[in-house]
Scaffold this active site. Sequence first.
Site, PDB file in Angstrom:
ATOM      1  N   PRO A 283       0.821  -1.217   0.000  1.00 29.89           N
ATOM      2  CA  PRO A 283       0.000   0.000   0.000  1.00 29.89           C
ATOM      3  C   PRO A 283       0.856   1.270   0.000  1.00 29.89           C
ATOM      4  O   PRO A 283       1.925   1.309   0.624  1.00 29.89           O
ATOM      5  CB  PRO A 283      -0.796  -0.106   1.305  1.00 29.89           C
ATOM      6  CG  PRO A 283       0.039  -0.974   2.178  1.00 29.89           C
ATOM      7  CD  PRO A 283       0.869  -1.875   1.298  1.00 29.89           C
ATOM      8  N   CYS A 352      -1.282  28.911 -15.660  1.00 28.39           N
ATOM      9  CA  CYS A 352      -1.911  29.363 -16.897  1.00 28.39           C
ATOM     10  C   CYS A 352      -2.553  28.186 -17.613  1.00 28.39           C
ATOM     11  O   CYS A 352      -2.150  27.814 -18.724  1.00 28.39           O
ATOM     12  CB  CYS A 352      -0.871  30.018 -17.781  1.00 28.39           C
ATOM     13  SG  CYS A 352      -0.178  31.441 -16.990  1.00 28.39           S
ATOM     14  N   GLU A 353      -3.501  27.576 -16.976  1.00 26.47           N
ATOM     15  CA  GLU A 353      -4.252  26.452 -17.521  1.00 26.47           C
ATOM     16  C   GLU A 353      -5.668  26.582 -16.987  1.00 26.47           C
ATOM     17  O   GLU A 353      -5.857  26.666 -15.763  1.00 26.47           O
ATOM     18  CB  GLU A 353      -3.709  25.116 -16.981  1.00 26.47           C
ATOM     19  CG  GLU A 353      -2.362  24.693 -17.473  1.00 26.47           C
ATOM     20  CD  GLU A 353      -2.395  24.168 -18.895  1.00 26.47           C
ATOM     21  OE1 GLU A 353      -3.337  23.446 -19.247  1.00 26.47           O
ATOM     22  OE2 GLU A 353      -1.462  24.486 -19.640  1.00 26.47           O
TER      23      GLU A 353
HETATM   24  C1  PLP Z   1       3.092  -1.866  -8.359  1.00 25.42           C
HETATM   25  C2  PLP Z   1       2.403  -0.927  -7.450  1.00 25.42           C
HETATM   26  N1  PLP Z   1       2.352  -1.220  -6.143  1.00 25.42           N
HETATM   27  C3  PLP Z   1       1.767  -0.388  -5.269  1.00 25.42           C
HETATM   28  C4  PLP Z   1       1.204   0.799  -5.671  1.00 25.42           C
HETATM   29  C5  PLP Z   1       0.593   1.685  -4.648  1.00 25.42           C
HETATM   30  O1  PLP Z   1      -0.723   1.965  -4.912  1.00 25.42           O
HETATM   31  P1  PLP Z   1      -1.575   2.748  -3.818  1.00 25.42           P
HETATM   32  O2  PLP Z   1      -0.856   4.000  -3.528  1.00 25.42           O
HETATM   33  O3  PLP Z   1      -2.877   2.965  -4.467  1.00 25.42           O
HETATM   34  O4  PLP Z   1      -1.667   1.864  -2.627  1.00 25.42           O
HETATM   35  C6  PLP Z   1       1.237   1.150  -7.036  1.00 25.42           C
HETATM   36  C7  PLP Z   1       0.625   2.395  -7.500  1.00 25.42           C
HETATM   37  O5  PLP Z   1       0.502   2.700  -8.645  1.00 25.42           O
HETATM   38  C8  PLP Z   1       1.848   0.252  -7.953  1.00 25.42           C
HETATM   39  O6  PLP Z   1       1.905   0.530  -9.251  1.00 25.42           O
END
Ligand code: PLP
Length: 429
Positions: A283, A352-353
């Site tokens: 995570p 500037c968008e």
């Molecule tokens: C391979 C992989 N692991 C973990 C993550 C972490 O994802 P998150 O921040 O949603 O937990 C990502 C995010 O793109 C990822 O590509």
Amino acid sequence: MSHLLWGGADCVELARSYGTPLYVVDETIIRERCREIKSAFLSKWPDTSACYAGKAFLTLAMARIVEQEGLGLDVVSGGELLVAQRAAFPMNRVELHGNAKSERELRAALSLGVGRIIVDGIMELEVLSDLADEMERDANIMLRVSPGVAPHTHSYLVTGHQGSKFGLPLEGELLQNAVRLAVASKHVRLKGFHFHVGSQIFEPDSHVEAVKRVIALVDKLQKEYGIPTEELNFGGGYGVGQMPDVKGEPHVPVALFTDGMMTTLTRECEARGLRRPAVVIEPGRWVVGTAGITLYNIETIKRLDGVTYIGVDGGMPDNPRPSLYSAPYRAVLANKTDEEPLESVSIAGKCCETGDILIQSELLPTSVRRGDILAVFNTGAYNFSMATDYNRLGRPALVFVRNGEPCIAAYRRTEEDLLQGEVVPEMLR
Ligand SMILES: Cc1ncc(COP(=O)(O)O)c(C=O)c1O
């Protein structure tokens, strides 16, 4: 007037001391999240580990916290690997990701002895195998697979679907060829398989479905080819809301995902007579998203027919997510938290968008004035790490707060800093 506190620190004081825009991170929330992972996942399920996904937010300070909390670290580039090195992160707890790794990054991973290299495709595997032979180093790898599931999230945040640029499809020859190649390679040790279905997901069903699909692969490899799978990595992706937990938005417990996946895995392994592989989760956002806020100074207020724009001193360079994929955020006036928010406004960034709108619609007190401090919540993940230099605004400073005490973790990137490394070419002098 009452002020917003973050990590026990007065946000108006923080804005005064460090300037705005300012990223503020409450260290306690990060540690609480790491501890929830330990109590609800690592202690509950044997033979499991967790790597924090550094892409969400990686600084020396963050690497130190993750290390102290005993988690591993997922890095995705030579730059993130360097942060891990400089923070003295144990390399055996680091895993290297990336769908287009350079030879330099692979060499660095081998020479530093990172714990796992998550291999994304056959060409990478061939390069890695040759490098490992040349350097006489073992490469402990996992093959990333795309399990072909479609979670409920923004299409830009889906990664494990059919046709994804990430990993190898579960079905078809590519994956089988990669397994054969890995098994035949002298210095490559195939530990198992990795998937990551996507990001900012609130329901565990796509994760659970991916587990079922991957275990079918594990079964097939074991029974048809006698290739055992020691380890599976289930990626990350657990969602966070737009308001801090203290504001009443329910916190998504990590067990909502991990219990679902582990129960399914255990049951499927038993049914198939397989030994359950070790499991890793990754995570990122869930660990750090709610820990961070961004403070802005309100520079201007423009009341038009039908819309009021509150213009702040930052925007898409410090938080590209709203303009990239309409990511929703919430905000309050940090210096007027006792006033009722009654006026509907749009929070405009200063770039500037036309698309540089941080928040399409938010309620703020009608007394909102130039010079008020706006606090945008839940900017801990994919803000600092995604910041750009657009319009040469310079990246905000980053402050960590512990028990009300702020401590600088990254200095503001000034206009001078942004010119570093730039020269007038010889031919134009
Ligand atoms: C391979 C992989 N692991 C973990 C993550 C972490 O994802 P998150 O921040 O949603 O937990 C990502 C995010 O793109 C990822 O590509």
